[in-house]
Design a protein around this motif. Structure first.
Motif, short mmCIF file in Angstrom:
data_model
loop_
_atom_site.label_atom_id
_atom_site.label_comp_id
_atom_site.label_asym_id
_atom_site.label_seq_id
_atom_site.Cartn_x
_atom_site.Cartn_y
_atom_site.Cartn_z
N LEU A 266 0.81 -1.22 0.00
CA LEU A 266 0.00 0.00 0.00
C LEU A 266 0.84 1.27 0.00
O LEU A 266 0.57 2.22 -0.73
N GLU A 267 1.90 1.29 0.80
CA GLU A 267 2.70 2.50 0.93
C GLU A 267 3.57 2.80 -0.29
O GLU A 267 4.02 3.92 -0.45
N ASN A 268 3.84 1.81 -1.14
CA ASN A 268 4.66 2.10 -2.32
C ASN A 268 3.84 2.06 -3.60
O ASN A 268 4.37 1.89 -4.70
N THR A 269 2.52 2.26 -3.46
CA THR A 269 1.65 2.26 -4.64
C THR A 269 2.14 3.21 -5.74
O THR A 269 2.12 2.83 -6.92
N PRO A 270 2.57 4.44 -5.42
CA PRO A 270 3.06 5.32 -6.50
C PRO A 270 4.23 4.71 -7.26
O PRO A 270 4.24 4.73 -8.50
N GLU A 271 5.19 4.17 -6.54
CA GLU A 271 6.37 3.60 -7.18
C GLU A 271 6.00 2.36 -8.01
O GLU A 271 6.58 2.13 -9.07
N ALA A 272 5.05 1.57 -7.53
CA ALA A 272 4.64 0.37 -8.25
C ALA A 272 4.02 0.72 -9.60
O ALA A 272 4.31 0.08 -10.62
N PHE A 273 3.18 1.75 -9.63
CA PHE A 273 2.59 2.17 -10.90
C PHE A 273 3.66 2.67 -11.88
O PHE A 273 3.63 2.36 -13.08
N LEU A 274 4.60 3.42 -11.37
CA LEU A 274 5.67 3.93 -12.24
C LEU A 274 6.53 2.79 -12.77
O LEU A 274 6.98 2.83 -13.92
N LYS A 275 6.74 1.78 -11.93
CA LYS A 275 7.54 0.63 -12.36
C LYS A 275 6.82 -0.15 -13.45
O LYS A 275 7.44 -0.57 -14.44
N ILE A 276 5.53 -0.36 -13.29
CA ILE A 276 4.76 -1.07 -14.32
C ILE A 276 4.81 -0.30 -15.64
O ILE A 276 4.93 -0.89 -16.71
N SER A 277 4.73 1.03 -15.55
CA SER A 277 4.73 1.84 -16.78
C SER A 277 6.07 1.77 -17.51
O SER A 277 6.11 1.98 -18.72
N GLU A 278 7.14 1.49 -16.79
CA GLU A 278 8.44 1.30 -17.45
C GLU A 278 8.36 0.13 -18.44
O GLU A 278 9.04 0.13 -19.46
N LEU A 279 7.52 -0.84 -18.10
CA LEU A 279 7.42 -2.05 -18.91
C LEU A 279 6.36 -1.94 -20.00
O LEU A 279 6.61 -2.30 -21.15
N ILE A 280 5.19 -1.42 -19.66
CA ILE A 280 4.07 -1.45 -20.62
C ILE A 280 3.72 -0.08 -21.17
O ILE A 280 2.79 0.05 -21.97
#
Length: 338
Positions: free
Chosen positions: A138-152
């Motif tokens: 939950l606390e790293n939700t912003p970073e997780a979205f940015l990481k996914i966007s690096e890929l897709i």
């Protein structure tokens, strides 16, 4: 001559399009390379929900059979084939269906689990499809979205989602720092109001991040379980939140509950659950808006400038691509206290 060479070059680009290769390092420091990514499979519901928020058109299938209420928010899931999910006690992955999907990559997101690297390497071996893992809590939700966007891709959209989530988490942190005595909160999912989860569980993580204290101690059953009404009277929470409407009716109408502090003070609320719970499963970004809801509910004096209804509408527009009408919002917030 130069014009002819230029024409040949343009024709070659049209006939043989140039793809920029993608080199991606996942959260386990595993490196995978892709020519391009047009089709994506999710390993579970959290990954499916996060991919849906960015690029739903990339999904090749679904991990579960959604209810009609969920399909109203994600209609594209209706026609996607079901291949199931990889992890969990109800794992039902159909590897053959997954292979036939033609996915360029399988994405798994979630909290780091013991043995996950070996499990994902095995899945990759069995399917022949590259598998990447993105740590998400939950606390790293912003970073997780940015990481996914690096890929897709969809970097601009990911930035908007990250900004919203970041503002929510920062406000929760602000509230936590300002309060002297945190309100105690009891959470239940069952019709009788007695099935609950201990402090430290992802099921109640949003409570702590909102400035509340889950009244059920860490020593309680790790995966959740039944608590007795006698035990609950000893804990005597300030606020009760329930995800089941029948549970709400039982708690507010059954005389056996009436002497609890939360019941006496009319501090019993129904958690919004459309299309997913504001504070519980799946453990993805659906819980971000739950932090806003709870901080406003628990500490309205510290959130006077927050227009929670507009905040919820913005969340639904950004994360679910759904522009809520006032009546739809009212249905979602039924008995929620805001």
């Amino acid at each position: 001559m130069k014009k002819r060479l230029l024409l040949l070059l343009l024709l070659s680009i049209l006939v043989f399009p140039i793809y920029s290769s993608i080199t991606f390092t996942d959260s386990l420091n595993r490196v995978r390379e892709f020519d391009n990514i047009d089709k994506v499979a999710a390993a579970g519901r959290p990954a499916e929900l996060m991919i849906s928020a960015l690029s739903p058109e990339l999904l090749v299938g679904k991990t579960f059979n959604p209810s009609e209420e969920v399909l109203e928010y994600f209609p594209y899931l209706r026609d996607l084939p079901l291949y199931g999910k990889f992890y969990g006690s109800k794992s039902n992955l159909n590897r053959e269906e997954l292979i036939l999907s033609g996915a360029d990559v399988i994405i798994d997101v979630g909290e780091l689990k013991k043995g996950i690297e070996e499990d994902l390497n095995q899945l990759e071996k069995e399917t022949g499809i590259p598998v990447v893992y993105i740590e998400s809590y939950l606390e790293n939700t912003p970073e997780a979205f940015l990481k996914i966007s690096e890929l897709i891709g969809k970097t601009d959209k990911a930035e908007k989602l990250a900004d919203f989530a970041r503002a929510t988490l920062e406000n929760g942190k602000r509230v936590n720092e300002l309060i002297d005595e945190k309100k105690t909160v009891y959470y239940s999912t069952s019709e009788d109001g007695l099935f609950t989860f201990p402090r430290g569980s992802f099921h109640t993580e949003a409570i702590e991040l909102s400035g509340g204290t889950n009244v059920v101690p860490e020593s309680f059953q790790a995966g959740g379980g039944k608590i007795s009404l006698e035990e609950l009277f000893i804990l005597d929470p300030d606020v009760i939140v329930l995800s089941n409407e029948r549970g709400y009716e039982n708690v507010t109408r059954d005389p056996r509950w009436e002497n609890l502090t939360a019941v006496k003070n009319d501090e019993v609320y129904l958690i919004p659950t459309l299309p997913y719970s504001f504070i519980d499963a799946p453990p993805a970004h659906n819980r971000i808006i739950g932090i806003d809801w709870l901080t406003k509910l628990l500490y309205p004096e510290l959130n006077k400038d927050m227009n929670i209804r507009e905040r919820i509408k913005t969340f639904y527009s950004l994360f679910y691509d759904k522009d809520l009408s006032d009546s739809e919002l009212a249905d979602i917030l039924h008995l929620s206290g805001v």
